[in-house]
Design an enzyme around this catalytic site. Structure first.
Site, short mmCIF file in Angstrom:
data_model
loop_
_atom_site.label_atom_id
_atom_site.label_comp_id
_atom_site.label_asym_id
_atom_site.label_seq_id
_atom_site.Cartn_x
_atom_site.Cartn_y
_atom_site.Cartn_z
N ASP A 1 1.35 -12.41 6.67
CA ASP A 1 -0.10 -12.39 6.46
C ASP A 1 -0.82 -13.04 7.64
O ASP A 1 -0.55 -14.20 7.97
CB ASP A 1 -0.38 -13.17 5.16
N GLY A 2 -1.73 -12.30 8.23
CA GLY A 2 -2.47 -12.81 9.39
C GLY A 2 -3.27 -14.07 9.09
O GLY A 2 -3.44 -14.93 9.94
N ASP B 1 -9.47 -1.11 6.21
CA ASP B 1 -10.81 -1.41 5.67
C ASP B 1 -10.76 -2.58 4.69
O ASP B 1 -9.69 -2.96 4.23
CB ASP B 1 -11.37 -0.14 5.00
N ASP C 1 0.92 -0.24 13.94
CA ASP C 1 1.33 1.00 14.59
C ASP C 1 1.82 0.76 16.02
O ASP C 1 2.59 1.54 16.56
CB ASP C 1 0.16 2.01 14.60
N TYR D 1 -9.80 4.71 19.75
CA TYR D 1 -9.84 3.45 19.01
C TYR D 1 -9.00 2.37 19.69
O TYR D 1 -9.44 1.26 19.95
CB TYR D 1 -9.35 3.69 17.57
N GLN D 2 -7.70 2.73 20.03
CA GLN D 2 -6.80 1.71 20.59
C GLN D 2 -7.31 1.19 21.93
O GLN D 2 -7.24 -0.01 22.21
CB GLN D 2 -5.40 2.30 20.81
N ASP E 1 -6.98 -5.70 14.35
CA ASP E 1 -6.91 -4.25 14.15
C ASP E 1 -6.58 -3.99 12.68
O ASP E 1 -5.46 -3.71 12.31
CB ASP E 1 -5.80 -3.69 15.06
N GLN F 1 0.84 -1.21 0.00
CA GLN F 1 0.00 0.00 0.00
C GLN F 1 0.88 1.26 0.00
O GLN F 1 2.07 1.20 0.31
CB GLN F 1 -0.90 0.00 1.25
N1 LIG Z 1 -11.66 3.82 7.83
C1 LIG Z 1 -11.39 3.34 9.16
C2 LIG Z 1 -10.01 2.74 9.26
C3 LIG Z 1 -9.75 2.10 10.65
C4 LIG Z 1 -8.30 1.73 10.73
C5 LIG Z 1 -7.91 1.12 12.06
C6 LIG Z 1 -6.42 0.86 11.98
N2 LIG Z 1 -5.47 1.77 12.19
C7 LIG Z 1 -4.26 1.17 11.94
C8 LIG Z 1 -2.95 1.63 11.95
C9 LIG Z 1 -1.91 0.79 11.58
C10 LIG Z 1 -2.19 -0.51 11.22
C11 LIG Z 1 -3.49 -1.00 11.22
C12 LIG Z 1 -4.54 -0.13 11.58
N3 LIG Z 1 -5.89 -0.29 11.62
#
Ligand SMILES: NCCCCCc1nc2ccccc2[nH]1
Length: 292
Positions: free
Chosen positions: A140-141, A162, A89, A64-65, A159, A34
């Site tokens: 790969d998970g 999308d 991350d 989120y975390q 985690d 990516q």
């Molecule tokens: N559009 C919502 C996206 C949510 C992303 C959550 C997320 N944030 C991340 C940072 C690093 C690696 C994997 C991750 N997964």
């Protein structure tokens, strides 16, 4: 495109785009999986963007975390072995490390560039990697879980980004089956499960699959993250057959003490009330999710 602004335009949220004022672009790269970018925003701290989609900002990553980690881990007693899929991350690692009962944390992230960029630009997030209980597997998970020993984890946290791009398979039934196999009886999974405002159809499919695969509890929770599309994001909380898990009543409050290895920042978002509140759904979502 407005100069000096980043807009999160995607076919996953047609007709809308959250924008952040850009002070400076700090990193731009292309990994095997990516496009990776980091920029300093005017008001949300540094921002990590993968394939044009905001993954985290310094200002609101705590929501989120903390939720994706403590919703599952506070719902079971004595979590010892935890697996994180994605989350390169390091933020989920930082949160898992708060649970002193945890003895080992495996993390499987497909993109090494995400790990390196996070360590360089988001030290307060990547601090999770410094915990001696952590083992990083770059890969790969899906393959990692296929190889995992049956019943070896108390919790698996997915985690993911999308479902368009490298994370697509992490939203499909075969993956959920491999997670269930790797969990002990009464073990728990928590996955990133999109927005009830934008993705009810995707959520419907995830719930259907989870109800077929996980014979314990299956619940949907959600929280506010201002910089995710529609300002909210959800989580699928599932447990395997075995000792009953009641996700709505946290039985294992975090003993939030200094991390054994590094003093991490105190909890900014998660608490027992917001844990319970996270499972309260608006009627349009309840109708779909609880009827499946
Ligand atoms: N559009 C919502 C996206 C949510 C992303 C959550 C997320 N944030 C991340 C940072 C690093 C690696 C994997 C991750 N997964």
């Amino acid at each position: 495109v407005i100069p000096g602004w980043f807009s999160e335009i995607s076919t996953m949220w047609p007709g809308e785009a959250h924008s952040l004022k850009v002070e400076k672009i700090l990193f731009q790269g292309k990994s095997d999986y990516q496009d990776v970018m980091v920029f300093q925003s005017a008001t949300y701290g540094k921002v990590l963007v993968l394939d044009g989609v905001i993954q985290l900002t310094e200002r609101d990553e705590c929501a989120y975390q903390e939720m994706i980690t403590h919703l599952p881990l506070c719902s079971i007693s004595n979590p010892k072995k935890v697996l994180v899929i994605g989350g390169g991350d390091g933020g989920v690692l930082r949160e898992v490390a708060r649970h002193s009962s945890v003895e080992h944390i495996d993390i499987c992230e497909i993109d090494k560039m995400v790990v390196d960029v996070s360590k360089e630009h988001f030290p307060d997030v990547a601090v999770g990697y410094e915990d001696p209980r952590v083992t990083l597997h770059v890969g790969d998970g899906v393959a990692f879980l296929k190889a995992a020993q049956e019943g070896s984890y108390d919790a698996v946290i997915v985690d993911s980004s999308d479902p368009i791009g490298p994370a697509q398979e992490l939203f499909e039934k075969p993956f959920f089956e491999s997670v269930a196999k790797a969990l002990r009886p009464g073990g728990v999974m928590c996955t990133q499960a999109e927005s009830i405002w934008l993705h009810m159809h995707i959520i419907e499919g995830i719930v259907e699959n989870c109800r077929q695969v996980f014979k314990g509890s299956v619940n949907y929770a959600w929280t506010t993250v201002p910089t995710y599309p529609s300002g909210v994001i959800g989580f699928m909380l599932c447990s395997t057959e075995g000792p009953k898990v009641d996700f709505k009543n946290p039985i294992n409050p975090i003993d939030v003490k200094e991390n054994q290895h590094k003093s991490t920042v105190p909890l900014k978002f998660y608490n027992q009330e917001i844990h319970a509140a996270a499972f309260c759904l608006p009627s349009f979502a309840k109708k779909v999710i609880e009827s499946k």
